[in-house]
Design an enzyme around this catalytic site. Structure first.
Site, PDB file in Angstrom:
ATOM      1  CG  MET A  49      39.973  71.244  54.564  1.00  0.00           C
ATOM      2  SD  MET A  49      39.675  70.668  52.878  1.00  0.00           S
ATOM      3  CE  MET A  49      38.239  69.643  53.125  1.00  0.00           C
TER       4      MET A  49
ATOM      5  CB  VAL B  51      33.289  76.313  51.841  1.00  0.00           C
ATOM      6  CG1 VAL B  51      34.152  76.764  53.006  1.00  0.00           C
ATOM      7  CG2 VAL B  51      32.691  77.512  51.159  1.00  0.00           C
TER       8      VAL B  51
ATOM      9  CD  GLU C 119      42.174  68.692  57.272  1.00  0.00           C
ATOM     10  OE1 GLU C 119      41.010  68.279  57.321  1.00  0.00           O
ATOM     11  OE2 GLU C 119      42.845  68.666  56.230  1.00  0.00           O
TER      12      GLU C 119
ATOM     13  NE  ARG D  70      26.726  78.575  69.716  1.00  0.00           N
ATOM     14  CZ  ARG D  70      26.384  78.508  71.000  1.00  0.00           C
ATOM     15  NH1 ARG D  70      27.243  78.034  71.897  1.00  0.00           N
ATOM     16  NH2 ARG D  70      25.193  78.928  71.407  1.00  0.00           N
TER      17      ARG D  70
ATOM     18  NE  ARG E 295      27.504  82.342  71.089  1.00  0.00           N
ATOM     19  CZ  ARG E 295      26.430  82.262  70.313  1.00  0.00           C
ATOM     20  NH1 ARG E 295      26.528  82.515  69.021  1.00  0.00           N
ATOM     21  NH2 ARG E 295      25.272  81.900  70.819  1.00  0.00           N
TER      22      ARG E 295
ATOM     23  NE  ARG F 178      38.981  69.535  47.869  1.00  0.00           N
ATOM     24  CZ  ARG F 178      38.937  68.249  48.235  1.00  0.00           C
ATOM     25  NH1 ARG F 178      39.668  67.841  49.255  1.00  0.00           N
ATOM     26  NH2 ARG F 178      38.190  67.398  47.591  1.00  0.00           N
TER      27      ARG F 178
ATOM     28  CG  ASP G 111      46.282  70.306  52.058  1.00  0.00           C
ATOM     29  OD1 ASP G 111      45.262  70.936  52.362  1.00  0.00           O
ATOM     30  OD2 ASP G 111      46.285  69.086  51.813  1.00  0.00           O
TER      31      ASP G 111
HETATM   32  O1  F6P Z   1      44.592  67.729  50.237  1.00  0.00           O
HETATM   33  C1  F6P Z   1      43.517  68.574  50.150  1.00  0.00           C
HETATM   34  C2  F6P Z   1      42.507  68.243  51.215  1.00  0.00           C
HETATM   35  O2  F6P Z   1      41.418  69.114  51.031  1.00  0.00           O
HETATM   36  C3  F6P Z   1      43.013  68.294  52.640  1.00  0.00           C
HETATM   37  O3  F6P Z   1      43.112  69.596  53.141  1.00  0.00           O
HETATM   38  C4  F6P Z   1      41.988  67.433  53.340  1.00  0.00           C
HETATM   39  O4  F6P Z   1      42.552  66.861  54.494  1.00  0.00           O
HETATM   40  C5  F6P Z   1      41.674  66.390  52.318  1.00  0.00           C
HETATM   41  O5  F6P Z   1      42.024  66.930  51.061  1.00  0.00           O
HETATM   42  C6  F6P Z   1      40.235  65.949  52.252  1.00  0.00           C
HETATM   43  O6  F6P Z   1      40.155  64.885  51.367  1.00  0.00           O
HETATM   44  P1  F6P Z   1      38.851  64.298  50.694  1.00  0.00           P
HETATM   45  O7  F6P Z   1      38.462  65.178  49.559  1.00  0.00           O
HETATM   46  O8  F6P Z   1      39.278  62.959  50.203  1.00  0.00           O
HETATM   47  O9  F6P Z   1      37.812  64.249  51.765  1.00  0.00           O
END
Ligand code: F6P
Length: 376
Positions: A177, A298, A230, A291, A170, A300, A135
């Site tokens: 995230m 993905v 998000e 869409r 589209r 992470r 993040d």
């Molecule tokens: O902090 C990293 C993060 O991937 C955020 O971007 C996301 O909101 C959150 O963790 C998701 O958390 P979890 O793995 O607990 O679903």
């Protein structure tokens, strides 16, 4: 007696954690001649005394491996589910720390981990933090490892969505995230050439977004990419949230406050399908087929980029040097090409948002990216 240090990874995983574990470990073992004890699954492993010896073998071959060889969890020392009950297990962790005669504990994590680590600092433990998160929201450091890799993945996704959006004429709304901050959406939006970028720091006006998409149609562009964080919210959502928050603070009566809190939680849970609702709204307002692509986990996964490997390695080695010099209760922050020890007490509870005067935002506006701002 040979010195021992402990190490754990906590919170969401990200690419670069193993590179940092390797850097801390190799410096400790090979340079200083210390022992390194790895605790599994974050603070839970510290509480349960679940360990892995991090010797030469364990530290080898992990530089490019995604995730964390130690495992992770979102468990908090002071609120841990044990035997069906939520308990404060901080003292149990202090005991395990002393049982291993640790000289220091290295915690690799994000903003939440910094808070948890600080609880252990307040119990007198020598704790030191390394900043990881996709993040990029950790206060006090220029950047955190994990961000560059996630940014590359999200940018590639935005790139790839162009051809299919173009073929089908589209709007594609792509969600990144980022939790409560917009670094990933903004970076991938600029890097991938999105037409609209919506981030939590700028509450967006849905009519302004629709107008920008229709403007593109008038210019002969029959597709658009909307990158949305998000945590982004419309002006309407922000107003509702602020009202719900006010109600929680205002109601002194216990049951009324509880009702207000439940309503706030309910309101927050409606956020989960925010991106889907946004796409529907845009379809209605523009008449263009829309869409949604949610990038999710993905972002992470997989191997860290070279930039994240270098960052994790230089912060990890600096961390071990700081332990050797006796610096504790600090975050090992990246400051340009250097590192800086920032006291945890100065950063706990703070998030690094995208400043509304950040140069990336100005550049985005200059090249015609719509940020959802209402026309003056
Ligand atoms: O902090 C990293 C993060 O991937 C955020 O971007 C996301 O909101 C959150 O963790 C998701 O958390 P979890 O793995 O607990 O679903």
């Amino acid at each position: 007696m040979t010195k021992s240090i402990g190490i754990l990874t906590s919170g969401g995983d990200c690419p670069g954690l193993n590179a940092a574990i390797r850097a801390v470990g190799k410096t400790a073992v090979d340079h200083y001649g210390w022992n390194v004890v790895g605790f599994q699954n974050g603070f839970r492993g510290l509480m349960e005394n679940r360990t892995i010896a991090l010797d030469g073998d364990a530290l080898s071959g992990i530089l490019t491996v995604g995730g964390t060889i130690l495992g992770t969890s979102r468990d908090k020392p002071h609120k841990m589910l044990v035997g069906g009950k939520v308990l404060d297990m901080t003292d149990a962790m202090v005991e395990v720390y002393h049982q291993h005669h640790l000289h220091a504990l290295v915690c690799l994590g994000g903003a939440g981990t910094a808070k948890n680590a600080y609880r252990l600092v307040q119990k007198g433990l020598n704790v030191i933090n390394l900043p990881k998160t996709i993040d990029n929201d950790i206060y006090g450091t220029d950047i955190s490892f994990g961000y560059d890799t996630a940014l590359s993945i999200a940018t590639e996704a935005v790139d790839r969505l162009h051809s299919t959006a173009h073929s089908h004429h589209r709007i594609i709304v792509v969600e990144t995230m980022g939790h409560k901050v917009g670094w990933l959406a903004l970076g991938a939006g600029i890097g991938g050439g999105a037409d609209v970028v919506l981030i939590p720091e700028i509450a967006y006006d849905v009519d302004a977004v629709a107008a920008a998409l229709l403007q593109r149609v008038r210019r002969g562009k029959r597709f658009s990419i909307v990158a949305v964080a998000e945590g982004a919210q419309s002006r309407q959502m922000l107003r509702e949230l602020q009202e719900a928050q006010k109600a929680v603070g205002k109601d002194k009566h216990e049951s009324a406050a509880a009702t207000a809190k439940t309503r706030l939680a309910e309101w927050e849970s409606t956020r989960t399908d925010h991106t889907l609702r946004l796409a529907l709204q845009l379809e209605e307002l523009t008449g263009l087929e829309s869409r949604v692509t949610i990038l999710g986990y993905v972002q992470r996964g997989g191997t860290p980029t070279p930039a994240d490997r270098v960052l994790a390695t230089r912060l990890g080695t600096a961390c071990t040097d700081l332990i050797a010099q006796g610096h504790f209760g600090v975050l090992v922050a990246a400051r340009g090409d250097r590192t800086e020890a920032v006291p945890l007490k100065n950063i706990v509870g703070k998030l690094k948002h995208v400043p509304t005067d950040h140069p990336w935002l100005e550049s985005a506006r200059r090249i015609g990216i719509c940020l959802g701002e209402k026309a003056p």
